[in-house]
Design an enzyme around this catalytic site. Structure first.
Site, PDB file in Angstrom:
ATOM      1  N   ARG A 200       0.840  -1.194   0.000  1.00 19.38           N
ATOM      2  CA  ARG A 200       0.000   0.000   0.000  1.00 19.38           C
ATOM      3  C   ARG A 200       0.880   1.250   0.000  1.00 19.38           C
ATOM      4  NH1 ARG A 200      -2.287  -3.478   3.949  1.00 19.38           N
ATOM      5  NH2 ARG A 200      -4.362  -4.246   3.394  1.00 19.38           N
ATOM      6  N   LYS A 225      -2.322  -1.191   7.429  1.00 23.65           N
ATOM      7  CA  LYS A 225      -3.661  -0.621   7.522  1.00 23.65           C
ATOM      8  C   LYS A 225      -4.513  -1.394   8.516  1.00 23.65           C
ATOM      9  CE  LYS A 225      -7.707   0.396   4.636  1.00 23.65           C
ATOM     10  NZ  LYS A 225      -8.272   0.294   3.255  1.00 23.65           N
ATOM     11  N   HIS A 280      -3.162   3.634  -6.603  1.00 22.85           N
ATOM     12  CA  HIS A 280      -3.617   2.425  -5.920  1.00 22.85           C
ATOM     13  C   HIS A 280      -3.916   1.295  -6.905  1.00 22.85           C
ATOM     14  CE1 HIS A 280      -4.989   0.348  -2.343  1.00 22.85           C
ATOM     15  NE2 HIS A 280      -6.096  -0.016  -2.969  1.00 22.85           N
ATOM     16  N   ARG A 283      -1.600  -1.666  -7.011  1.00 23.27           N
ATOM     17  CA  ARG A 283      -1.785  -2.764  -6.054  1.00 23.27           C
ATOM     18  C   ARG A 283      -2.668  -3.849  -6.675  1.00 23.27           C
ATOM     19  NH1 ARG A 283      -1.631  -4.587  -0.727  1.00 23.27           N
ATOM     20  NH2 ARG A 283      -3.628  -5.007   0.286  1.00 23.27           N
ATOM     21  N   HIS A 306      -4.244  -8.966   3.223  1.00 27.64           N
ATOM     22  CA  HIS A 306      -5.698  -8.996   3.391  1.00 27.64           C
ATOM     23  C   HIS A 306      -6.090 -10.024   4.458  1.00 27.64           C
ATOM     24  CE1 HIS A 306      -5.683  -7.149  -0.713  1.00 27.64           C
ATOM     25  NE2 HIS A 306      -6.657  -6.455  -0.155  1.00 27.64           N
ATOM     26  N   TYR A 315      -9.430  -7.464  -5.326  1.00 25.18           N
ATOM     27  CA  TYR A 315      -8.178  -6.968  -5.890  1.00 25.18           C
ATOM     28  C   TYR A 315      -7.616  -7.886  -6.982  1.00 25.18           C
ATOM     29  CZ  TYR A 315      -7.529  -3.205  -2.510  1.00 25.18           C
ATOM     30  OH  TYR A 315      -7.658  -2.050  -1.775  1.00 25.18           O
TER      31      TYR A 315
END
Length: 328
Positions: A200, A225, A280, A283, A306, A315
Site C-alpha cells: 500500500r 492498515k 492504488h 496494487r 488482506h 483486488y
C-alpha cells in the site's frame, strides 16, 4: 409507584421503582401523565425499560467530539477521520439529541447526502454513525437503540479493476523518468517497487532500510492498515530496484510524502495520456500478477496483507484468456 403534582399549570409525573432511578416528566394534562406513568411502570416490571434521560439531554455533536478526542485520535487514520467527523458534527443532524436519532432521521440524512457525494462516501458516513452510537452506548451510558441496522445503505460501488496494458505501463514509466537535474528521482523506482510488492502507499512511504532483510529477501512492514505487522517476500526485481537506490539521511527508502507522490503520479498520468488511473491501481495489478505465481490464496493473502479472502478477491482480476488456456 407513581406520584403526580401540579406545578405552574403542568402535571408532573414521578415514577419510582426498586432497581431504577426515579424518572420524572411533565404533561399538560393529568390524564397524559397517568398514561405515561402506567406505561413506564409496565416496562420496568417487564424489564424492557431503557432510561433515556442522558440521551435526551446529550447532543449528537457533543458525542462526536468526545469520540474524536478519545477514540479517533488514537487511530492510524486519525487525520482523515477527524476531518470527516468534525464535518459531520457541523451538519444539522448533529444538533439533535441522541434520543432523536431515529431511523427516519438518518434515512433522510442518507438521501440528502446521496445528492451531493458518492454512495461510497455515504456508506462510510453511516458506518461512522454506527461506530459512534455503539461506543456511546457501551462506554458512556447513553442508552439508545442503534438505529443504523434499520436504515438501508446505498449499494456498494463495484470495486475498481483498472489494469494497465504493457503499452500504458511503458508510457507511465517514460513519463516518470526524470528529465531535469532537480527532478524527483524517487517516484519512478517507488512505482516499480509498488508493482513488484503489492504494498500500500502508506506502507511504501514508511518503509526504512533497516526493514530490509537482504539475506532472506524480505521486507518487514511494522504497521499496516489492519494495525498488524507483516513480513513480505521480495522478488529479484524488487531487490534490484532497492540496490540501485541512493541512501537518504532520513533512513526512509522512499523519502517523499503522500502529497508529492499524488501530484507526481497525476502529472505523469496526464503526460502519458492514461485514462482513469490512480496509484492504488498498481496494487490491483501487483496482486493479479502475484496470483499467477501464488495460486494458494492463503499464501497470496499473506503477501497482500488482506485478512478477508472476500476483500482479496476484489483486488484479484484474472485474465479470462489465461484461464481459458489453463482449462485446455
Amino acid at each position: 409507584m407513581a406520584t403526580f403534582r401540579n406545578r405552574h399549570g403542568k402535571w408532573q409525573a414521578r415514577v419510582t421503582r426498586k432497581g431504577h432511578q426515579p424518572v420524572s416528566k411533565s404533561f399538560h394534562t393529568k390524564q397524559d401523565a397517568e398514561r405515561w406513568a402506567r406505561q413506564l411502570e409496565s416496562e420496568m416490571d417487564k424489564g424492557s425499560y431503557t432510561n433515556l434521560s442522558v440521551a435526551e439531554r446529550t447532543v449528537f455533536s457533543e458525542v462526536i467530539e468526545r469520540y474524536v478526542q478519545t477514540v479517533t485520535l488514537q487511530t492510524r487514520s486519525m487525520k482523515e477521520d477527524t476531518f470527516r467527523l468534525r464535518a459531520l458534527a457541523r451538519h444539522p443532524i448533529a444538533k439533535l439529541h441522541m434520543a432523536a436519532l431515529t431511523p427516519i432521521k438518518i434515512a433522510a440524512y442518507r438521501d440528502e447526502r446521496l445528492k451531493i457525494v458518492s454512495p461510497a462516501s455515504v456508506i462510510r458516513e453511516l458506518s461512522y454513525f454506527s461506530s459512534i452510537i455503539n461506543h456511546a452506548r457501551r462506554e458512556w451510558g447513553i442508552n439508545i437503540t442503534n438505529p443504523l441496522p434499520l436504515v438501508k445503505r446505498p449499494p456498494a460501488p463495484q470495486g475498481r479493476n483498472r489494469i494497465l496494458s504493457d503499452n500504458e505501463l511503458s508510457r507511465l514509466y517514460a513519463a516518470l523518468t526524470p528529465r531535469v537535474k532537480n527532478a524527483n528521482r524517487w517516484i519512478l523506482p517507488l512505482t516499480k517497487f509498488a508493482l513488484e510488492t503489492a504494498m500500500r502507499r502508506g506502507e511504501l512511504l514508511a518503509l526504512r532500510w533497516e526493514h530490509i532483510n537482504w539475506q532472506d529477501r524480505t521486507a518487514f512492514i511494522a504497521l499496516t492498515k489492519n494495525g498488524e505487522s507483516r513480513t513480505i517476500p521480495l522478488t529479484s526485481a524488487a531487490i534490484e530496484i532497492l540496490k540501485e537506490l541512493p541512501r537518504n539521511l532520513s533512513g526512509r527508502i522512499f523519502p517523499v510524502n503522500g502529497t508529492t507522490l499524488s501530484a507526481s503520479i497525476e502529472r505523469a498520468r496526464a503526460k502519458a495520456k492514461l485514462e482513469d488511473f490512480h496509484f492504488h491501481d498498481l496494487r490491483h495489478m501487483a496482486i493479479t500478477r502475484l496470483a499467477e505465481k501464488l495460486p494458494n490464496l492463503i499464501e497470496l493473502s499473506a503477501v497482500s496483507g488482506h485478512k478477508s479472502l472476500a476483500m482479496l478477491k476484489r483486488y484479484y482480476h484474472p485474465n479470462p484468456a489465461q484461464l481459458a488456456r489453463k482449462l485446455g
